[in-house]
Design a protein around this motif. Structure first.
Motif, PDB file in Angstrom:
ATOM      1  N   VAL A 101     -10.177   8.394  -1.396  1.00  0.00           N
ATOM      2  CA  VAL A 101      -8.946   8.147  -2.154  1.00  0.00           C
ATOM      3  C   VAL A 101      -8.338   6.807  -1.735  1.00  0.00           C
ATOM      4  O   VAL A 101      -7.937   5.988  -2.584  1.00  0.00           O
ATOM      5  CB  VAL A 101      -7.946   9.301  -1.942  1.00  0.00           C
ATOM      6  N   ALA A 102      -8.268   6.575  -0.432  1.00  0.00           N
ATOM      7  CA  ALA A 102      -7.718   5.310   0.055  1.00  0.00           C
ATOM      8  C   ALA A 102      -8.554   4.125  -0.419  1.00  0.00           C
ATOM      9  O   ALA A 102      -8.016   3.089  -0.828  1.00  0.00           O
ATOM     10  CB  ALA A 102      -7.642   5.332   1.586  1.00  0.00           C
ATOM     11  N   LEU A 103      -9.867   4.270  -0.384  1.00  0.00           N
ATOM     12  CA  LEU A 103     -10.736   3.179  -0.842  1.00  0.00           C
ATOM     13  C   LEU A 103     -10.554   2.915  -2.326  1.00  0.00           C
ATOM     14  O   LEU A 103     -10.530   1.756  -2.768  1.00  0.00           O
ATOM     15  CB  LEU A 103     -12.198   3.529  -0.529  1.00  0.00           C
ATOM     16  N   ASP A 104     -10.415   3.968  -3.125  1.00  0.00           N
ATOM     17  CA  ASP A 104     -10.227   3.778  -4.562  1.00  0.00           C
ATOM     18  C   ASP A 104      -8.899   3.089  -4.859  1.00  0.00           C
ATOM     19  O   ASP A 104      -8.833   2.188  -5.709  1.00  0.00           O
ATOM     20  CB  ASP A 104     -10.283   5.135  -5.284  1.00  0.00           C
ATOM     21  N   ILE A 105      -7.827   3.509  -4.175  1.00  0.00           N
ATOM     22  CA  ILE A 105      -6.517   2.899  -4.430  1.00  0.00           C
ATOM     23  C   ILE A 105      -6.526   1.421  -4.051  1.00  0.00           C
ATOM     24  O   ILE A 105      -6.098   0.562  -4.828  1.00  0.00           O
ATOM     25  CB  ILE A 105      -5.428   3.653  -3.642  1.00  0.00           C
ATOM     26  N   ALA A 106      -7.023   1.119  -2.869  1.00  0.00           N
ATOM     27  CA  ALA A 106      -7.028  -0.274  -2.414  1.00  0.00           C
ATOM     28  C   ALA A 106      -7.962  -1.136  -3.274  1.00  0.00           C
ATOM     29  O   ALA A 106      -7.633  -2.282  -3.594  1.00  0.00           O
ATOM     30  CB  ALA A 106      -7.436  -0.343  -0.946  1.00  0.00           C
ATOM     31  N   ALA A 107      -9.126  -0.585  -3.647  1.00  0.00           N
ATOM     32  CA  ALA A 107     -10.050  -1.355  -4.489  1.00  0.00           C
ATOM     33  C   ALA A 107      -9.438  -1.635  -5.855  1.00  0.00           C
ATOM     34  O   ALA A 107      -9.591  -2.741  -6.408  1.00  0.00           O
ATOM     35  CB  ALA A 107     -11.369  -0.588  -4.643  1.00  0.00           C
ATOM     36  N   GLY A 108      -8.736  -0.655  -6.423  1.00  0.00           N
ATOM     37  CA  GLY A 108      -8.081  -0.882  -7.710  1.00  0.00           C
ATOM     38  C   GLY A 108      -7.018  -1.960  -7.624  1.00  0.00           C
ATOM     39  O   GLY A 108      -6.899  -2.801  -8.535  1.00  0.00           O
ATOM     40  N   LEU A 109      -6.241  -1.969  -6.537  1.00  0.00           N
ATOM     41  CA  LEU A 109      -5.223  -3.006  -6.376  1.00  0.00           C
ATOM     42  C   LEU A 109      -5.859  -4.385  -6.236  1.00  0.00           C
ATOM     43  O   LEU A 109      -5.367  -5.367  -6.806  1.00  0.00           O
ATOM     44  CB  LEU A 109      -4.363  -2.692  -5.156  1.00  0.00           C
ATOM     45  N   LEU A 110      -6.945  -4.477  -5.473  1.00  0.00           N
ATOM     46  CA  LEU A 110      -7.606  -5.772  -5.307  1.00  0.00           C
ATOM     47  C   LEU A 110      -8.173  -6.291  -6.620  1.00  0.00           C
ATOM     48  O   LEU A 110      -8.209  -7.511  -6.856  1.00  0.00           O
ATOM     49  CB  LEU A 110      -8.729  -5.644  -4.270  1.00  0.00           C
ATOM     50  N   GLN A 111      -8.598  -5.398  -7.502  1.00  0.00           N
ATOM     51  CA  GLN A 111      -9.224  -5.819  -8.759  1.00  0.00           C
ATOM     52  C   GLN A 111      -8.201  -6.212  -9.817  1.00  0.00           C
ATOM     53  O   GLN A 111      -8.384  -7.208 -10.520  1.00  0.00           O
ATOM     54  CB  GLN A 111     -10.117  -4.701  -9.290  1.00  0.00           C
ATOM     55  N   ARG A 112      -7.100  -5.445  -9.916  1.00  0.00           N
ATOM     56  CA  ARG A 112      -6.211  -5.671 -11.057  1.00  0.00           C
ATOM     57  C   ARG A 112      -4.876  -6.334 -10.705  1.00  0.00           C
ATOM     58  O   ARG A 112      -4.157  -6.766 -11.608  1.00  0.00           O
ATOM     59  CB  ARG A 112      -5.920  -4.336 -11.746  1.00  0.00           C
ATOM     60  N   ASP A 113      -4.519  -6.410  -9.421  1.00  0.00           N
ATOM     61  CA  ASP A 113      -3.209  -6.930  -9.028  1.00  0.00           C
ATOM     62  C   ASP A 113      -3.392  -8.254  -8.307  1.00  0.00           C
ATOM     63  O   ASP A 113      -3.822  -8.301  -7.156  1.00  0.00           O
ATOM     64  CB  ASP A 113      -2.499  -5.916  -8.121  1.00  0.00           C
ATOM     65  N   GLU A 114      -3.062  -9.333  -8.989  1.00  0.00           N
ATOM     66  CA  GLU A 114      -3.268 -10.661  -8.405  1.00  0.00           C
ATOM     67  C   GLU A 114      -2.366 -10.879  -7.192  1.00  0.00           C
ATOM     68  O   GLU A 114      -2.781 -11.499  -6.201  1.00  0.00           O
ATOM     69  CB  GLU A 114      -2.975 -11.731  -9.461  1.00  0.00           C
ATOM     70  N   ILE A 115      -1.137 -10.354  -7.229  1.00  0.00           N
ATOM     71  CA  ILE A 115      -0.218 -10.524  -6.112  1.00  0.00           C
ATOM     72  C   ILE A 115      -0.750  -9.814  -4.869  1.00  0.00           C
ATOM     73  O   ILE A 115      -0.766 -10.371  -3.770  1.00  0.00           O
ATOM     74  CB  ILE A 115       1.174  -9.996  -6.493  1.00  0.00           C
ATOM     75  N   PHE A 116      -1.209  -8.572  -5.048  1.00  0.00           N
ATOM     76  CA  PHE A 116      -1.745  -7.837  -3.897  1.00  0.00           C
ATOM     77  C   PHE A 116      -3.001  -8.520  -3.366  1.00  0.00           C
ATOM     78  O   PHE A 116      -3.209  -8.592  -2.149  1.00  0.00           O
ATOM     79  CB  PHE A 116      -2.061  -6.394  -4.291  1.00  0.00           C
ATOM     80  N   LEU A 150       0.829  -1.202   0.000  1.00  0.00           N
ATOM     81  CA  LEU A 150       0.000   0.000   0.000  1.00  0.00           C
ATOM     82  C   LEU A 150       0.869   1.261   0.000  1.00  0.00           C
ATOM     83  O   LEU A 150       0.549   2.253  -0.665  1.00  0.00           O
ATOM     84  CB  LEU A 150      -0.928  -0.001   1.207  1.00  0.00           C
ATOM     85  N   ALA A 151       1.975   1.228   0.731  1.00  0.00           N
ATOM     86  CA  ALA A 151       2.874   2.380   0.739  1.00  0.00           C
ATOM     87  C   ALA A 151       3.481   2.614  -0.638  1.00  0.00           C
ATOM     88  O   ALA A 151       3.786   3.757  -1.003  1.00  0.00           O
ATOM     89  CB  ALA A 151       3.978   2.177   1.782  1.00  0.00           C
ATOM     90  N   GLY A 152       3.657   1.538  -1.409  1.00  0.00           N
ATOM     91  CA  GLY A 152       4.151   1.698  -2.769  1.00  0.00           C
ATOM     92  C   GLY A 152       3.201   2.472  -3.659  1.00  0.00           C
ATOM     93  O   GLY A 152       3.600   2.987  -4.710  1.00  0.00           O
ATOM     94  N   GLN A 153       1.930   2.570  -3.255  1.00  0.00           N
ATOM     95  CA  GLN A 153       0.938   3.371  -3.974  1.00  0.00           C
ATOM     96  C   GLN A 153       0.669   4.695  -3.253  1.00  0.00           C
ATOM     97  O   GLN A 153      -0.368   5.321  -3.476  1.00  0.00           O
ATOM     98  CB  GLN A 153      -0.372   2.574  -4.101  1.00  0.00           C
ATOM     99  N   ASP A 154       1.605   5.116  -2.380  1.00  0.00           N
ATOM    100  CA  ASP A 154       1.473   6.366  -1.614  1.00  0.00           C
ATOM    101  C   ASP A 154       0.253   6.356  -0.702  1.00  0.00           C
ATOM    102  O   ASP A 154      -0.367   7.394  -0.464  1.00  0.00           O
ATOM    103  CB  ASP A 154       1.415   7.587  -2.547  1.00  0.00           C
ATOM    104  N   LEU A 155      -0.100   5.193  -0.203  1.00  0.00           N
ATOM    105  CA  LEU A 155      -1.205   5.057   0.744  1.00  0.00           C
ATOM    106  C   LEU A 155      -0.614   4.575   2.065  1.00  0.00           C
ATOM    107  O   LEU A 155      -0.186   3.425   2.179  1.00  0.00           O
ATOM    108  CB  LEU A 155      -2.248   4.062   0.226  1.00  0.00           C
ATOM    109  N   TYR A 156      -0.578   5.470   3.058  1.00  0.00           N
ATOM    110  CA  TYR A 156       0.073   5.196   4.332  1.00  0.00           C
ATOM    111  C   TYR A 156      -0.979   5.085   5.438  1.00  0.00           C
ATOM    112  O   TYR A 156      -1.926   5.872   5.497  1.00  0.00           O
ATOM    113  CB  TYR A 156       1.073   6.304   4.670  1.00  0.00           C
TER     114      TYR A 156
END
Length: 309
Positions: A244-259, A202-208
């Motif tokens: 903003v945090a919800l959008d970033i995390a939701a995008g990672l869950l949808q498109r990033d299989e590793i995350f 998450l920090a790699g996406q500037d979400l702390y």
């Protein structure tokens, strides 16, 4: 993309190009053969007939190279995905065997300091036994039974809570000591490492986690969740409202299989930790636990995963 993944991708793309050239040459040969062997007709063809003939010759070539382009793009994406998966496996292996924490961006504030302070102490390797001849049956009967390793000392709730928040820096000696103590317990070690992986990604996406301010959840909601209740009774636990945090995390869950795999791994272990530890905590300790960085990541990802109804 690593050098190996790049070479693999280029090799696949070259093979696809050769295939496209071969299919194009075969089609042009068939068109020329048909043109030469077709019987000549009296009079010239009309404009529509010529247009149909030209389109019939060109469209298969366009389809061939469209398929080649799509296959090349798919090969690139597959190589990048394999490379990312390989890198994550290497990072996890390095963290588990050498004690080195996952790297975090320099802009990470207090959470980045946590990774530098998190010890990963491997189990000591047993010294090799001196060579000796195999014991005779009488000697085997005389050997004392092998002593079982002593179980790790139980970790008190305050130490675990401090460890789940991670150190604020290299000078945060109490938090570092709490981490060392908590990591001696295999169950706590799995939770802490899973939390560290999630916070790092998450920090790699500037979400702390320090920037998230969840709405305080009632303490009975935490206890009901630890007892296995789900639905509206525990809905207040999803108190992260930052869009903003919800959008970033939701995008990672949808498109990033590793995350996505890492997040589900973390949620599963944090669930188990709550079920084991919350019955031993008082209300003040639960309130402090809810403010830790690990708990904030749990509230964010649990809300997006539907854990809270």
């Amino acid at each position: 993309m690593s050098l190996v993944a790049r070479i693999t991708s280029l090799a696949q793309r070259d093979a696809l190009s050769v295939t496209g050239i071969a299919l194009s040459a075969a089609w042009l040969f068939l068109v020329a053969l048909f043109w030469l062997m077709s019987p000549g007709g009296e009079g010239s063809q009309g404009g529509i007939a010529r247009l149909v003939t030209i389109m019939g010759a060109i469209l298969p070539l366009v389809l061939i190279w469209l398929a080649v382009g799509m296959a090349r793009a798919l090969a690139v994406l597959r190589a990048e995905a394999d490379d990312l998966r390989h890198r994550l496996v290497q990072l996890r292996d390095a963290a588990a065997t050498r004690g080195a924490p996952l790297q975090r961006p320099a802009a990470e504030g207090a959470v980045a300091e946590d990774a530098d302070s998190l010890p990963r102490t491997p189990a000591p390797m047993p010294a090799p036994a001196p060579s000796r001849p195999a014991p005779r049956p009488a000697e085997q009967r005389a050997l004392p039974p092998r002593a079982e390793p002593a179980p790790a000392a139980p970790v008190d709730p305050d130490t675990l809570i401090r460890a789940l928040n991670f150190p604020d820096g290299a000078d945060d000696a109490p938090a570092i000591a709490a981490l060392r103590t908590a990591l001696q317990d295999p169950d706590h070690a799995r939770v802490l490492r899973a939390a560290q992986d999630v916070v790092t990604l998450l920090a790699g996406q500037d979400l702390y986690m320090d920037d998230l301010l969840p709405d305080p959840a009632p303490l009975p909601a935490w206890r009901r969740y630890a007892q296995g209740e789900r639905g509206s009774a525990v809905a207040p636990l999803g108190g992260i409202q930052d869009p903003v945090a919800l959008d970033i995390a939701a995008g990672l869950l949808q498109r990033d299989e590793i995350f996505r795999d890492t997040a589900h791994h973390f949620l599963r272990h944090f669930d188990g930790m709550l079920a084991r530890q919350l019955p031993q905590m008082d209300d003040a300790q639960i309130a402090v636990l809810a403010e830790t960085r690990s708990a904030r990541a749990f509230m964010l990802l649990g809300r997006l995963s539907g854990n809270f109804g």
